[in-house]
Design an enzyme around this catalytic site. Structure first.
Site, PDB file in Angstrom:
ATOM      1  N   ASN A  62       0.824  -1.209   0.000  1.00 32.65           N
ATOM      2  CA  ASN A  62       0.000   0.000   0.000  1.00 32.65           C
ATOM      3  C   ASN A  62       0.858   1.258   0.000  1.00 32.65           C
ATOM      4  OD1 ASN A  62      -2.599   1.592   0.634  1.00 32.65           O
ATOM      5  ND2 ASN A  62      -1.208   2.207   2.290  1.00 32.65           N
ATOM      6  N   GLU A  63       0.808   1.981  -1.089  1.00 35.06           N
ATOM      7  CA  GLU A  63       1.336   3.353  -1.201  1.00 35.06           C
ATOM      8  C   GLU A  63       2.855   3.483  -1.101  1.00 35.06           C
ATOM      9  OE1 GLU A  63      -0.918   6.081   1.290  1.00 35.06           O
ATOM     10  OE2 GLU A  63      -2.661   5.921  -0.001  1.00 35.06           O
ATOM     11  N   ASN A  64       3.569   2.364  -1.099  1.00 31.89           N
ATOM     12  CA  ASN A  64       5.012   2.525  -0.952  1.00 31.89           C
ATOM     13  C   ASN A  64       5.680   2.986  -2.240  1.00 31.89           C
ATOM     14  OD1 ASN A  64       4.675   1.797   1.652  1.00 31.89           O
ATOM     15  ND2 ASN A  64       5.311  -0.328   1.376  1.00 31.89           N
ATOM     16  N   HIS A 105      -5.026   6.495  -5.882  1.00 30.97           N
ATOM     17  CA  HIS A 105      -5.579   6.953  -4.611  1.00 30.97           C
ATOM     18  C   HIS A 105      -5.826   8.442  -4.748  1.00 30.97           C
ATOM     19  CE1 HIS A 105      -3.650   3.444  -2.118  1.00 30.97           C
ATOM     20  NE2 HIS A 105      -4.323   3.028  -3.167  1.00 30.97           N
TER      21      HIS A 105
END
Lengths: 821, 821
Positions: free
Chosen positions: A422-424, A482
């Site tokens: 997630n989002e890295n 996102h």
């Protein structure tokens, strides 16, 4: 054959420096055990969370004494921990068995030679995770970026437990999943796998494989049977080659597994039987579905598509992001999971994303998703941080974790995607200035995980991260995205309407939880908008400020705290509605909207649609409407309004349409009624009405509007501003409604409605005299309602069903909760 | 010799399509003339602005009939317009003279052969600017980025008049500066220039130059005289070479010009006299100062310094950004300018930045700055847009404009910097993705302007843009910076405290204008926070939302509209105080703080410290304190507070210091008194007190705090939270005060003070029983107060001086204006 003897139940525990043993529970954790012993207050009440912070430096010992009845025959005795959270040394009868260091995997130890018949003592020494990881961090050659807790990347533990912008910092410690003795005799079937290779000419080509471990050189035979609803569709005896079996089947007229809203959730039973000289020495039964999932990524004039295709059908993904349902995981029951997934299904969702800062969920979660058609986007558990994958020990942990996860979960047809983190990758690019590095986690997401997924699970695609795709991993033209300009970035809600993302895997808007939930964590003095307890139960920094910023932008000031609570929910629902409807109208240029977030892990103001106690927020009720397979959508465009018919149905259908225009004070201005046709899995333009058609008379009215970067007074038509347009669409006797107003509610002159109602057993029937918005039925009893937060057409009847007698009821709508200040 | 005959005064004007001439005024503009004729309402009242929008498509004609008395002798007769706004064709007696296309330059026409003795008719035909620029834009080969009005880059007109985030869209049209007939005989002295080449060994080396135009071949002689206060310090007869004179002078013991707070503003008189056979044929007198300005840009371990040095003294720039003081420029008087600059001086400012979206200001502005020591950072008039400098006509306009500006303004010692534009290079880099382009305005900022400045004005530095320096023009480590994370970026105010900019040329925080000012533009029904009129008088999109976002973050909810107005001012003052004090404490790592913005162009909620009617906002009063030459600053750091003594004095001084600690309910907890020494133009650490020294008793109190990305409950000392520390520093009998509280006011439990006062003529004397914050004296009469918004130490006397009898007074403080909701 395996025989399991559970070691769950009552254990003893104590703090390492104490001599007093207390009674604890397995599965469980320190915090729940201390609560049960009244040693700490409920961490969810007021700011009691702080009591748990004080426990973080402590070490704990769990201990179980047990007798063991040796079976007559056996080949191996293992001690199995399905989940140890996290850093712990394990001893049996004083002998050191090993150290656990990953909460996400099981640990098993051969205790054949250690176990005794009487008075076995099993002890688990838990280190202080916080001390341990800070020590690793201090000694690390790396300097890692990470939010919430800088040292958390060093430990394979649910990352949210160190605090998140919706969750408390409650660092769970304990034996959080089952513990048992496993006695193996002769042989055991392991790592079963059923998957669909392809669908062709009306048949499904499936494959069943497994590993066989055995203790004797006897001639073992394996038989694989596939059946549907008790009827066998395939059976084969297959050889065991180097401890592996692998069988291919062709299944004619297969009953395919479909997502919710598209088709049935057919599941097949698979049985693998091992026999040795006609004696069954092991048997394993499991369930799976036949379905093919593809992620359609095709270059187009915008960039690249991102569409899930199930069994050849493009699916618009509708759903939300799932987080762990409790800060203390052991208390989530199977029933809880089924209730949650049923709620998702009832809200017309078809996908949940299991977010990478939580856990690989319980079997029950995926079972429920299989049964109810909720597709699962499954992240691997890495979130919002750089990870130390330059270090070999970390690579090994990552690889073994991935394998175990795949072996455990790959038979669930509901899981449609493995996703690296997630989002890295967005973090590398946008937050930390790393570009696209070799390590810092990227070695896991781009090397280890895809290799393991390719090898052990060819049945679903792998995706590097959420978000990913494009040079900027959070690109609007490729991959998933996102969208946080609205809310976190403080941008106005209308920014949703200009967003052209291909797939929204996160976007969200906060609200307060249910009023009854707020009562549960506050006392009288806490019940004001900015009280310390209320602020502490909104974990986002400046979260309360955003709730107010958007409320005054859209609605105005709240009359009081309770109005505030209610209006935040209305505002959230309207905001997400705006986004979802826009994106659904772009089908399949945009191919999915998963809003952040489905659920909560404690009672909190957050982006969820269902609060911790499973109480439905306005967004939940709205979801059922804006995620329905048929959505009449009114868009303000081209100097008027356009009505679109959005259909997720798989066939073209006739629709009867009514368009009704009312003045806000209740006068019906006009109506249109006509039949039309919705195209299967597509969007059609149904009607356009010019502003002059909507409001014939022009009454000039000067209002301030957002011009190019500044606010200017502009002349609008007051007749138009004073109107609401409703659309009602009837398809197969089902009614779908929607509405449109011509400015923000803040700028409209709402008439306070007179809402009449009567209660008929568990039904509440409502009616209004003038257009009423966000009509909320507040029940005395804690009941579940079939619908709420209604936007009501005058003189229509609306029936809400209650799960039980509602008791006294009160009715609000937004007009009587806003304060002119 | 030149003789001028003014054509100012009464003119006639009409709309092009009308036949009715109305009476107008020159200098003036359509909008003021229409207001004077009661043809439109005051555009500043309510949303009347919209009436002016409707005028934009119209064309106008101004006309003047005049007689002209021919002098006995003359060589040339010119018609001079000092400012035409903007697109206009000019006719004298039916003959076309030319077309004006740049508001910023003067236009002159040789009318020697056209002018008559009787009944001259001068007519100026104004095109519709809006139509004209949109037509140019439509036909342009370029597509330019621009906020507020996409076509504005095509016209050399004050860019703010198309609307800005603090200004209405009021597109001024008219002859906005003087019009006159210029009769030249024999010769004329033009473009005089006085400047300081260097200061060395106690002497100043200065230079005087000018252009001489002449009509005869006679032998002209030029004499240059420099004098100070009537006393001649240098006189020379200099030859005229190719129409130019140039004379060097050495002035011993020169009286240098210094900025406010550093030294005197000495000014010299320069006289250039032309004689022809001993007869004076022209004489020109002007005033200038002797000073050397350097911009110190030296590499250091952070990046590169950005320090103004005047006469060898490093100056910390203290001030604000200046915008046009009215949407209708002709009505700003010389007295207005002097009043504004006096206000800046009295607030201990030493610099104003004339922002690039407005105008090159009136002489009176720079004269006042020269006299009062306000350094001027002078932008060229390009702002927040790409400009069409690929087009040759635009390059020529830019060059001629720059030359005229330099010739007009270069003798003002107050101007210390020419700066190419406002935010356009930042725009290239951060907003529009242009990198560092050749054109789009960059050809003007990087080629035309620096060449012209180098050639015509070696007396001050040139800087490409504000902000500029570093790869990212808005770099924190080099050059000047516009810090807008706080406010526009919605970031918390405390972000100021971690900012390490080298020079803040913009940062700001909005507030409402004075209550009396609000009364002026609203009627009764408008007086609520979100009323259309109030929203329309905050030109920033979501400006009201930000006012509320920061108020509830710092203070809580306001009790009512008036409380809101007052609290926005307090919040603004506190926020800017926080930033300025932090940056001043970094002296000279940070070398300047110019906050956005000094003034307003109409009555509006904006970032200004003085509203349109020159009423002082809280920020104005605070500025006098935080910009004082001596600033005792209390920083929360290292587990306690540190007291710094910041000195802009030019010599070391003794200081007597008192540190007082009170509980918020008025009990004096402790005090320290000592002497210390402040170092000249530097910062010294005076004392540090550990939290345990400040509040000995520890009363644990759980409060939510901003942890790493989330809100966590943390235990603080209630005794500390309930304290205020005052510092009082006495230097040369002047008292400097400051205070520090240990959390946001929202989180403190303020005691409502009992503030006693008495009025003694025009003095108001106040005293309080407990610590009181933001104490505001609201006077019945519209008076100017010497101070207000006081943070009062218990039992001390505070005296405010009123400009006249105050009438009835009411006293508020923040404790009785905040609502718990």
């Amino acid at each position: 054959m395996e025989n399991r003897i559970s070691l769950n139940g009552t254990w003893q525990f104590r703090e390492a420096t104490s001599y007093d043993w207390l009674e604890g529970k397995v599965p469980g954790c320190i915090q729940l055990d201390l609560m049960a012993q009244n040693k700490i207050g409920d961490p969810f009440y007021r700011m009691n969370e702080i009591e748990c912070h004080k426990l973080e430096d402590k070490e704990w010992i769990y201990r179980k004494e047990f007798d063991f009845e040796f079976p007559d025959e056996f080949d191996e005795i293992k001690l199995v921990f399905e989940g140890i959270d996290t850093l712990a040394d394990i001893y049996l009868n004083g002998d050191y068995l090993g150290t656990a260091e990953n909460m996400f995997i099981s640990y098993e130890y051969d205790v054949t030679d250690l176990i005794k018949e009487k008075n076995n003592v099993l002890e688990v020494y838990f280190q202080s995770i916080t001390k341990a990881i800070r020590s690793i961090e201090r000694d690390s050659p790396l300097k890692l970026e990470s939010s919430f807790e800088s040292a958390r990347p060093y430990i394979r533990k649910a990352q949210y437990s160190f605090g998140w912008d919706w969750g408390p910092r409650l660092v769970q410690v304990g034996l959080w999943r089952d513990v048992y003795i496993s006695v193996i005799k002769d042989a055991a079937i392991e790592k079963p796998f059923f998957y669909t290779e392809k669908l062709k000419d009306g048949a499904a080509y499936v494959r069943v494989s497994a590993s066989i471990s055995y203790f004797a050189d006897f001639d073992l035979k394996a038989e694989v049977t596939i059946s549907y609803d008790g009827e066998v569709c395939g059976r084969k005896v297959v050889p065991i080659t180097y401890g592996e079996i692998d069988a291919a089947f062709k299944i004619d007229e297969p009953k395919l597994w479909y997502p919710n809203g598209v088709g049935s959730q057919n599941l097949y039973d698979i049985c693998i039987k091992l026999t040795m000289a006609d004696v069954v020495v092991d048997e394993l039964n499991f369930r799976s579905g036949i379905r093919v999932v593809k992620l359609l990524r095709e270059k187009d004039d915008i960039g690249e598509s991102f569409i899930f295709e199930i069994n050849g059908i493009k699916i618009f993904a509708k759903g939300a992001d799932w987080i762990p349902a409790d800060s203390f995981l052991p208390r989530i029951t199977k029933e809880d999971y089924y209730t949650f997934i049923k709620l998702a299904k009832d809200a017309n969702m078809n996908m949940l994303r299991v977010w990478g800062g939580g856990i690989y969920e319980d079997e029950a979660f995926y079972d429920a998703c299989d049964e109810m058609g909720i597709m699962v986007w499954q992240d691997f558990m890495y979130a919002c941080a750089q990870y130390p994958d330059q270090l070999e020990w970390f690579q090994q942990l990552a690889a073994s974790e991935a394998k175990e996860v795949l072996f455990r979960l790959r038979n669930h047809p509901s899981i449609v995607l493995w996703c690296g983190n997630n989002e890295n990758n967005m973090g590398f690019y946008s937050w930390w200035g790393n570009g696209d590095p070799k390590y810092l986690g990227n070695y896991v997401y781009k090397e280890i995980l895809p290799q393991i997924c390719k090898r052990y699970d060819p049945s679903r695609p792998y995706w590097v991260s959420s978000p990913y795709g494009g040079v900027d991993p959070n690109s609007e033209s490729e991959g998933d995205r996102h969208h946080w300009n609205v809310w976190s970035g403080w941008a106005d809600i209308k920014e949703y309407l200009s967003d052209e993302s291909r797939f929204l895997s996160e976007f969200g808007f906060q609200s307060m939880p249910d009023w009854k939930t707020i009562l549960s964590y506050t006392n009288e003095e806490d019940r004001s908008i900015l009280s310390p307890v209320v602020v502490s139960h909104n974990k986002q920094i400046s979260g309360m400020e955003r709730l107010i910023r958007y409320m005054i932008s859209e609605l105005g000031f709240p009359k009081d705290f309770k109005s505030f609570v209610y209006l935040t929910q209305f505002n959230q629902a309207e905001a997400i509605k705006k986004g979802v409807e826009h994106w659904r109208s772009r089908k399949f240029k945009t191919a999915g909207t998963l809003y952040w977030q489905f659920n909560d892990c404690w009672p909190v103001a957050s982006w969820s649609c269902i609060d911790y106690y499973k109480r439905k927020k306005a967004l939940y009720y709205y979801s059922g409407r804006f995620f329905a397979n048929v959505l009449p959508y009114i868009a303000g465009e081209d100097g008027g309004i356009t009505i679109y018919g959005i259909s997720d149905l798989q066939q073209d259908v006739e629709a009867y349409v009514e368009v009704l225009c009312y003045s806000l004070d209740g006068e019906k201005m006009w109506e249109k009624k006509f039949n039309t046709r919705l195209i299967a899995n597509d969007v059609v333009k149904i009607a356009h009405y010019d502003e002059r058609q909507i409001a014939e008379e022009h009454v000039p009215h000067v209002v301030p509007v957002d011009a190019s970067h500044c606010t200017l007074p502009v002349e609008k038509n007051w007749k138009l501003l004073n109107s609401v347009v409703y659309v009602r669409m009837i398809v197969d006797e089902k009614i779908y409604e929607n509405y449109y107003v011509f400015d923000k509610f803040r700028n409209l002159k709402l008439t306070e409605p007179n809402i009449t109602y009567h209660v008929d057993g568990t039904d509440i029937i409502l009616s209004t005299d003038v257009p009423a918005f966000g009509v909320f039925v507040d029940t005395e009893n804690d009941v579940s309602l079939s619908d709420n937060f209604l936007n009501m057409i005058p003189d229509e009847k609306y029936t809400l069903k209650c799960s039980k007698e509602p008791g006294d009821i009160k009715i609000f709508d937004i007009s009587n909760l806003i304060l002119r200040m």
